[in-house]
Design a protein around this motif. Structure first.
Motif, PDB file in Angstrom:
ATOM      1  N   THR A  41       0.817  -1.188   0.000  1.00  0.00           N
ATOM      2  CA  THR A  41       0.000   0.000   0.000  1.00  0.00           C
ATOM      3  C   THR A  41       0.863   1.255   0.000  1.00  0.00           C
ATOM      4  O   THR A  41       1.805   1.363   0.773  1.00  0.00           O
ATOM      5  N   ARG A  42       0.537   2.194  -0.867  1.00  0.00           N
ATOM      6  CA  ARG A  42       1.255   3.467  -0.909  1.00  0.00           C
ATOM      7  C   ARG A  42       0.578   4.413   0.060  1.00  0.00           C
ATOM      8  O   ARG A  42      -0.626   4.652  -0.024  1.00  0.00           O
ATOM      9  N   LEU A  43       1.333   4.947   0.976  1.00  0.00           N
ATOM     10  CA  LEU A  43       0.795   5.749   2.066  1.00  0.00           C
ATOM     11  C   LEU A  43       1.023   7.232   1.817  1.00  0.00           C
ATOM     12  O   LEU A  43       2.133   7.662   1.541  1.00  0.00           O
ATOM     13  N   GLY A  44      -0.045   8.022   1.969  1.00  0.00           N
ATOM     14  CA  GLY A  44       0.055   9.471   1.896  1.00  0.00           C
ATOM     15  C   GLY A  44      -0.071  10.058   3.293  1.00  0.00           C
ATOM     16  O   GLY A  44      -1.032   9.755   4.003  1.00  0.00           O
ATOM     17  N   SER A  93       7.624   4.535  -1.192  1.00  0.00           N
ATOM     18  CA  SER A  93       6.424   3.878  -0.682  1.00  0.00           C
ATOM     19  C   SER A  93       5.559   4.792   0.163  1.00  0.00           C
ATOM     20  O   SER A  93       4.409   4.489   0.436  1.00  0.00           O
ATOM     21  N   VAL A  94       6.139   5.888   0.622  1.00  0.00           N
ATOM     22  CA  VAL A  94       5.421   6.834   1.464  1.00  0.00           C
ATOM     23  C   VAL A  94       5.642   8.240   0.917  1.00  0.00           C
ATOM     24  O   VAL A  94       6.771   8.630   0.625  1.00  0.00           O
ATOM     25  N   VAL A  95       4.560   8.995   0.777  1.00  0.00           N
ATOM     26  CA  VAL A  95       4.640  10.370   0.302  1.00  0.00           C
ATOM     27  C   VAL A  95       4.191  11.296   1.429  1.00  0.00           C
ATOM     28  O   VAL A  95       3.115  11.109   1.995  1.00  0.00           O
ATOM     29  N   LEU A 133      -2.880  13.730  -2.892  1.00  0.00           N
ATOM     30  CA  LEU A 133      -2.111  12.513  -2.616  1.00  0.00           C
ATOM     31  C   LEU A 133      -2.823  11.279  -3.169  1.00  0.00           C
ATOM     32  O   LEU A 133      -2.181  10.386  -3.736  1.00  0.00           O
ATOM     33  N   SER A 172      -1.734   7.395  -3.794  1.00  0.00           N
ATOM     34  CA  SER A 172      -1.778   6.907  -2.415  1.00  0.00           C
ATOM     35  C   SER A 172      -3.062   6.115  -2.181  1.00  0.00           C
ATOM     36  O   SER A 172      -4.119   6.427  -2.741  1.00  0.00           O
ATOM     37  N   GLU A 173      -2.977   5.101  -1.312  1.00  0.00           N
ATOM     38  CA  GLU A 173      -4.112   4.220  -1.057  1.00  0.00           C
ATOM     39  C   GLU A 173      -4.539   4.237   0.408  1.00  0.00           C
ATOM     40  O   GLU A 173      -5.434   3.497   0.804  1.00  0.00           O
ATOM     41  N   LEU A 208      -4.434   7.240   4.005  1.00  0.00           N
ATOM     42  CA  LEU A 208      -4.074   8.582   4.441  1.00  0.00           C
ATOM     43  C   LEU A 208      -3.834   8.615   5.940  1.00  0.00           C
ATOM     44  O   LEU A 208      -4.632   8.100   6.727  1.00  0.00           O
TER      45      LEU A 208
END
Length: 232
Positions: free
Chosen positions: A2-5, A29-31, A49, A54-55, A57
């Motif tokens: 999972t890409r985290l914002g 992987s994290v923004v 995001l 991102s998936e 928040l």
């Protein structure tokens, strides 16, 4: 994965996260994005995001305490974010993983509601009234906006907020005036305002000490969470 914002209100909060993420070697992987201290900006940045991929928040940063005895440096993991009588639930499975992943830490951790206030809750009376209305432990300006976007888009949402100013302390006008819309702090403006309001000196010193305690917890939290992508 999972890409985290992650949305912060202040630039120093984002800087703490980015430093630890860079050390952990997982910046893709994290923004992390600083919205500035604003509900409207937090909504906008959270939506951006998600548009960028991102998936999930996460709202990260400092908060004000709404109850006496909640010491600066205490981590609040919220079950709900409350705006008057409106509530947004955080992801309880994520919160449980976070709590388990943190394990025994050097900083106190509390679970409960987080209230929304924009403009900020400045006086002890403001904070007391907000607690009576919401039953929340702490307050910030950004999390509700991030939560609204997460709810509307159907993605997981969590907050990690660390107590800075105590429930019985006033936020000095000199400190409020120093906060820029982009989340940076104008030190010259703060000193100028303090010169015009010298009776705020003790409150400014006290706020500096409280914020220092909060920064320490944020650094420790980032150090723990960055290598594990905040336990998503």
């Amino acid at each position: 994965m999972t890409r985290l914002g992650i949305v912060t209100g202040m630039q120093f909060e984002a800087d703490i996260l980015r430093a630890e993420l860079a050390k952990a070697g997982s910046p893709d992987s994290v923004v992390v994005a600083c919205a500035g201290p604003s509900y409207v900006s937090a909504r906008r940045v959270a939506a951006e995001l998600l548009d960028q991929g991102s998936e999930a928040l996460l709202s990260f940063g400092i908060a004000g305490a709404l109850i006496e005895g909640l010491k600066p440096g205490t981590l609040l993991i919220s079950s709900q974010v409350v705006n008057w009588h409106l509530t947004i639930d955080t992801d309880q499975a994520w919160a449980a993983r976070m709590t388990e992943g943190l394990g025994k830490t050097r900083f106190a951790t509390e679970a409960g509601r987080l209230a929304h206030s924009d403009p900020p809750a400045v006086t002890p009376a403001d904070k007391r009234a907000l607690h009576i209305m919401t039953k929340a432990l702490g307050v910030d300006m950004e999390s509700y906006g991030v939560g609204e976007i997460a709810r509307d888009r159907g993605v997981p949402f969590l907050t990690l907020r660390v107590v800075a100013d105590g429930a019985t302390r006033i936020l000095p006008s000199s400190a409020l005036a120093a906060a820029n819309p982009d989340g940076t702090v104008d030190t010259v403006r703060a000193l100028t305002e303090l010169a015009l309001h010298p009776w705020e000196f003790a409150d400014m010193v006290r706020l500096g000490l409280q914020t220092s305690a909060a920064r320490k917890t944020l650094r420790n939290l980032a150090l723990l969470g960055a290598p594990r992508l905040f336990f998503v």
